[in-house]
Write an enzyme that holds these catalytic residues in place. Structure first.
Site, PDB file in Angstrom:
ATOM      1  N   HIS A  93       0.845  -1.193   0.000  1.00 56.07           N
ATOM      2  CA  HIS A  93       0.000   0.000   0.000  1.00 56.07           C
ATOM      3  C   HIS A  93       0.879   1.242   0.000  1.00 56.07           C
ATOM      4  O   HIS A  93       1.841   1.318   0.735  1.00 56.07           O
ATOM      5  CB  HIS A  93      -0.900  -0.007   1.239  1.00 56.07           C
ATOM      6  N   ASP A 172     -14.051   3.771   7.385  1.00 52.66           N
ATOM      7  CA  ASP A 172     -12.927   4.554   6.856  1.00 52.66           C
ATOM      8  C   ASP A 172     -13.359   5.354   5.647  1.00 52.66           C
ATOM      9  O   ASP A 172     -12.902   6.481   5.434  1.00 52.66           O
ATOM     10  CB  ASP A 172     -11.741   3.661   6.484  1.00 52.66           C
ATOM     11  N   ARG A 179     -12.283  13.725   6.173  1.00 55.15           N
ATOM     12  CA  ARG A 179     -10.933  14.268   6.401  1.00 55.15           C
ATOM     13  C   ARG A 179     -10.454  15.027   5.169  1.00 55.15           C
ATOM     14  O   ARG A 179      -9.809  16.064   5.273  1.00 55.15           O
ATOM     15  CB  ARG A 179      -9.960  13.137   6.747  1.00 55.15           C
ATOM     16  N   SER A 194      -6.304   4.329   9.021  1.00 53.83           N
ATOM     17  CA  SER A 194      -6.973   4.200   7.737  1.00 53.83           C
ATOM     18  C   SER A 194      -6.286   3.144   6.863  1.00 53.83           C
ATOM     19  O   SER A 194      -6.929   2.252   6.300  1.00 53.83           O
ATOM     20  CB  SER A 194      -6.974   5.568   7.050  1.00 53.83           C
ATOM     21  N   LYS A 198      -7.586  -1.185   6.354  1.00 55.19           N
ATOM     22  CA  LYS A 198      -7.962  -1.717   5.043  1.00 55.19           C
ATOM     23  C   LYS A 198      -7.141  -2.962   4.696  1.00 55.19           C
ATOM     24  O   LYS A 198      -7.649  -3.908   4.099  1.00 55.19           O
ATOM     25  CB  LYS A 198      -7.791  -0.640   3.970  1.00 55.19           C
TER      26      LYS A 198
HETATM   27  N1  URA Z   1      -4.061   6.558   2.296  1.00 59.08           N
HETATM   28  C1  URA Z   1      -5.046   5.974   3.022  1.00 59.08           C
HETATM   29  O1  URA Z   1      -5.499   4.888   2.700  1.00 59.08           O
HETATM   30  N2  URA Z   1      -5.511   6.610   4.112  1.00 59.08           N
HETATM   31  C2  URA Z   1      -5.037   7.807   4.517  1.00 59.08           C
HETATM   32  O2  URA Z   1      -5.501   8.307   5.515  1.00 59.08           O
HETATM   33  C3  URA Z   1      -4.004   8.413   3.749  1.00 59.08           C
HETATM   34  C4  URA Z   1      -3.534   7.774   2.638  1.00 59.08           C
END
Ligand code: URA
Ligand code: CA
Length: 422
Positions: A93, A172, A179, A194, A198
């Site tokens: 990620h 999220d 946000r 966040s 995931k």
């Molecule tokens: N990527 C994400 O998945 N979440 C964030 O808060 C920032 C970048």
């Protein structure tokens, strides 16, 4: 109606107490996060309160335990995928970049090393590109794939890249959108919760995080990017999963191509060995190595794989399994309407505004579709002569080319290159 109203009143009171506690420097316990996410998923806490809490968390900070508590509450807001695979399954990620073609390239490389990769990706956000959009630029390719088909493709091909389903960490999704609108993205605790929620919910056993640092990233300096990298690993460890994090520069677009089809083409050229951009290769090597090492293999595997056609054939097999074809990939071409951007003065490239280029690519896509975009011809540190081509705009004209020129800062003295990476 009365019950619903009283639940709203109670939860609104509860949320106010949490906001005040965080505002005054207090801590939020795991049960409180759980109650809060439950309430806001039932729409019993309004956006104003959630935004105030996010801002208090950003200004006061969240400690490790609070971050883990929020992560757990986010995960519990939705499904947790069980891929039902006995092997070690990896994901990666990135915290969001421009010209970040890495995922499309490393996923098939790592699969060709014999490690399964089940990648759950996001769409373009703000000025940053999304891996799903790049993959879908290849005609026929689907990414909205359910957990069973996802597991089947990973089992048969060794890798898949799919969209995050609506049922994966829905809390999220709502918090992130809020946000984005309230200037509360760049909080290490909120970002970590966040990102990690995931990845845990999508069933990975091991995760490599790529934390971007610089003008085109949410983390603008090395110190905050390094702190986020450590936090991501600590939070992931709290969930019993293996992980590693890399900090990589985002003071210029990562690879030369910025655009959905343009980046799919860049991945094709890289994987087929026809053209390997040096900067892109540098980070591909680091990320792919960390991934195979997490699976307990030697990083030399990556170089062995890249010497053969394994990664490219894996890429094609994945594309075919997701509805595309070799022919569709190989016939993909950039928008034929082009304009060249030229340097405005002579000297050295001191900076390339990745955010501005990301915005330009987004505008070009809105008007010209997926084959529009930008290619940059120079990197930070390169010498340049006034009038020399610095990049190409696809699907745009002279005005967009001037915007691209302005993204380049040229200085008379030699600039430091930003390729340093941890
Ligand atoms: N990527 C994400 O998945 N979440 C964030 O808060 C920032 C970048
Ligand atoms: Ca497993």
């Amino acid at each position: 109606v009365n019950d619903a109203n009283s639940a709203k009143v109670l939860n609104s009171e509860f949320a106010r107490r949490l906001i005040e506690r965080k505002r005054d420097g207090g801590r939020i316990e795991p049960e409180d996060w759980r109650t809060l996410t439950g309430a806001f998923m039932r729409l019993e806490v309004d956006d104003g309160q959630l935004a105030a809490l996010a801002m208090a968390a950003l200004l006061r900070g969240l400690d490790l335990e609070e971050t883990v508590g929020l992560t757990a509450a986010l995960i519990e807001s939705g499904d947790v995928i069980d891929l039902g695979l006995d092997d070690f399954v990896l994901d990666k990620h990135s915290s969001g970049g421009v010209g970040d073609t890495i995922s499309l390239v490393v996923v098939p490389i790592v699969a060709a090393c014999g490690v399964r990769v089940a990648k759950v990706s996001g769409r373009a956000l703000g000025h940053t590109g999304g891996t799903l959009d790049k993959l879908e630029a290849i005609p026929g390719v689907r990414t909205e794939i359910g957990p069973q088909e996802f597991a089947a493709i990973v089992r048969e091909v060794g890798c898949a890249i799919v969209a995050q389903s609506e049922r994966l960490v829905p809390a999220d999704k709502r918090l992130y959108a809020l946000r984005d609108r309230t200037g509360t993205i760049p909080s290490p605790g909120l970002i970590a919760a966040s990102m990690v929620s995931k990845k845990i919910a999508s069933g990975a056993d091991g995760i490599v995080y790529d934390v971007k640092c610089g003008n085109g990233a949410f983390m603008k300096d090395e110190a905050s990017a390094g702190a986020l990298a450590r936090l991501l690993v600590e939070v992931t460890t709290a969930f019993g999963k293996r992980s590693a994090a890399v900090v990589s520069p985002m003071n210029e677009p990562l690879g030369p191509a910025v655009g959905t089809a343009l980046e799919a083409i860049e991945a094709r050229e890289y994987l087929s060995g026809r053209r390997r951009d040096a900067r892109l290769h540098e980070l591909v090597d680091v990320i792919a190595s960390r991934m195979v090492e997490l699976a307990g293999l030697d990083r030399a595997r990556v170089h062995q794989a890249l010497a053969g056609n394994g990664p490219y054939e894996r890429f094609i097999a994945m594309i075919e399994a997701q509805g595309g074809s070799r022919a569709a990939l190989e016939s993909l071409t950039p928008d034929p309407v082009t304009a060249e951007a030229h340097a405005q003065s002579s000297g050295y490239v001191a900076g390339i505004d990745a955010e501005q280029i990301g915005e330009l690519a987004r505008e070009l896509h809105l008007r010209g579709g997926s084959t529009a975009g930008v290619r940059v011809a120079l990197r930070v540190g390169d010498p340049v002569e006034a009038g020399q081509p610095v990049g190409t705009v696809y699907g745009g004209g002279e005005e967009e080319a001037r915007t691209l020129s302005r993204a380049f800062t040229v200085s008379v003295s030699e600039a430091r290159s930003t390729s340093a990476m941890r």
